[in-house]
Design a protein around this motif. Structure first.
Motif, short mmCIF file in Angstrom:
data_model
loop_
_atom_site.label_atom_id
_atom_site.label_comp_id
_atom_site.label_asym_id
_atom_site.label_seq_id
_atom_site.Cartn_x
_atom_site.Cartn_y
_atom_site.Cartn_z
N LYS A 108 30.49 74.08 63.12
CA LYS A 108 29.77 73.22 64.08
C LYS A 108 30.39 73.34 65.47
O LYS A 108 31.52 73.77 65.60
CB LYS A 108 29.92 71.76 63.66
CG LYS A 108 29.22 71.38 62.38
CD LYS A 108 29.23 69.87 62.26
CE LYS A 108 28.62 69.43 60.97
NZ LYS A 108 29.60 69.01 59.96
N GLY A 109 29.66 72.89 66.46
CA GLY A 109 30.22 72.72 67.80
C GLY A 109 30.36 74.02 68.57
O GLY A 109 29.69 75.01 68.30
N LEU A 110 31.27 73.96 69.55
CA LEU A 110 31.46 75.10 70.44
C LEU A 110 32.15 76.25 69.69
O LEU A 110 32.78 76.03 68.66
CB LEU A 110 32.34 74.69 71.62
CG LEU A 110 31.72 73.69 72.60
CD1 LEU A 110 32.75 73.31 73.66
CD2 LEU A 110 30.47 74.27 73.27
N ASN A 111 32.02 77.43 70.24
CA ASN A 111 32.72 78.62 69.70
C ASN A 111 32.42 78.91 68.23
O ASN A 111 33.30 79.33 67.47
CB ASN A 111 34.25 78.47 69.87
CG ASN A 111 34.62 78.18 71.30
OD1 ASN A 111 33.98 78.71 72.22
ND2 ASN A 111 35.58 77.32 71.52
N ALA A 112 31.18 78.68 67.83
CA ALA A 112 30.80 78.89 66.43
C ALA A 112 31.02 80.36 66.03
O ALA A 112 31.39 80.64 64.88
CB ALA A 112 29.35 78.50 66.23
N ILE A 113 30.80 81.27 66.96
CA ILE A 113 30.91 82.70 66.63
C ILE A 113 32.38 83.09 66.44
O ILE A 113 32.73 83.74 65.45
CB ILE A 113 30.22 83.56 67.72
CG1 ILE A 113 28.75 83.13 67.85
CG2 ILE A 113 30.34 85.05 67.41
CD1 ILE A 113 28.00 83.75 69.00
N GLU A 114 33.23 82.63 67.36
CA GLU A 114 34.67 82.90 67.21
C GLU A 114 35.19 82.26 65.92
O GLU A 114 35.97 82.86 65.19
CB GLU A 114 35.47 82.31 68.38
CG GLU A 114 35.26 83.01 69.70
CD GLU A 114 34.18 82.36 70.53
OE1 GLU A 114 33.19 81.88 69.94
OE2 GLU A 114 34.32 82.33 71.75
N GLN A 115 34.75 81.05 65.64
CA GLN A 115 35.20 80.36 64.42
C GLN A 115 34.88 81.19 63.18
O GLN A 115 35.70 81.33 62.29
CB GLN A 115 34.50 79.00 64.27
CG GLN A 115 34.93 77.92 65.26
CD GLN A 115 34.20 76.61 64.92
OE1 GLN A 115 34.24 76.14 63.80
NE2 GLN A 115 33.51 76.04 65.91
N ALA A 116 33.66 81.77 63.17
CA ALA A 116 33.25 82.57 62.02
C ALA A 116 34.10 83.82 61.90
O ALA A 116 34.57 84.17 60.80
CB ALA A 116 31.77 82.93 62.14
N ILE A 117 34.34 84.51 63.02
CA ILE A 117 35.15 85.74 62.98
C ILE A 117 36.57 85.42 62.50
O ILE A 117 37.12 86.09 61.63
CB ILE A 117 35.16 86.44 64.36
CG1 ILE A 117 33.77 87.00 64.68
CG2 ILE A 117 36.21 87.56 64.42
CD1 ILE A 117 33.61 87.63 66.05
N GLU A 118 37.13 84.34 63.07
CA GLU A 118 38.52 83.98 62.70
C GLU A 118 38.65 83.57 61.24
O GLU A 118 39.71 83.73 60.65
CB GLU A 118 39.02 82.86 63.62
CG GLU A 118 39.51 83.40 64.96
CD GLU A 118 39.55 82.34 66.04
OE1 GLU A 118 39.61 81.15 65.70
OE2 GLU A 118 39.51 82.74 67.23
#
Ligand code: GRF
Length: 187
Positions: A108-118
């Motif tokens: 959820k929220g900001l940086n959803a794409i970075e969160q998924a990659i990480e």
């Protein structure tokens, strides 16, 4: 389908463009960011636009125009503010939708794409959901998975996610409008 929607955005407007290209009619586009590129896209197409950095002024205007133009659905397309409780309460249930670049409730929220990659997951995706008071917490309408490859960067994954959004969002909006029409006519 003659039903019109309103679009709220804060930035680029690529989803707005995809919605416009799909033939969905748009009454107005509003933004909390006077410099949003999406506002120019709308203006160039002759769509009425307005902006205010003050959320209560923006919401008041959106509400007025929604009633005036008999808007059927409010569509958030990269709108970066949470709408107020009083604004949400002044509209019918299931009247506002949003698109988010993850398979909610994950990331959820900001940086959803970075969160998924990480997180090293194999798939992420796109979710269209109704808007409630929370951040990306409203009930889910449609989702589409997108694979994450080992060598994906934020940019490469975002490109594929956006391409998915540009199909899924107009498609889902059309489905909702059609359903509303059928309900109205008791079909
Ligand atoms: C999209 O990725 C959407 O999922 C998120 O904000 C972004 C808006 O992109 N809510 P654009 O302004 O439509 O290009």
């Amino acid at each position: 389908m003659n039903d019109k929607i309103a679009v709220l955005l804060s930035g680029n407007g690529s989803n707005l463009k995809a919605i416009m290209n799909s033939g969905i009619k748009i009454s107005f586009v509003a933004s909390n960011n006077p410099n949003a590129r999406g506002l120019n896209i709308a203006k160039e197409a002759g769509i009425f636009t307005f902006s205010s950095t003050n959320l209560s002024i923006l919401e008041e205007q959106v509400l007025k125009l929604t009633l005036k133009y008999n808007v059927s659905l409010i569509v958030l397309a990269g709108f970066m503010r949470l709408l107020s409780k009083s604004f949400l309460k002044s509209l019918p249930e299931k009247f506002i939708i949003n698109i988010h670049p993850s398979i909610l409730p994950a990331f959820k929220g900001l940086n959803a794409i970075e969160q998924a990659i990480e997180s090293c997951v194999q798939y992420t995706g796109v979710t269209v959901h109704y808007v409630d008071e929370g951040m990306d917490t409203g009930s889910i309408i449609e989702q589409k998975k997108v694979k994450i490859y080992k060598n994906d960067t934020k940019k490469s994954l975002q490109t594929r996610l956006k391409a998915t959004e540009h199909c899924l969002y107009p498609e889902t909006i059309k489905k909702i409008l059609l359903k509303q029409l059928k309900n109205k006519n008791n079909l």
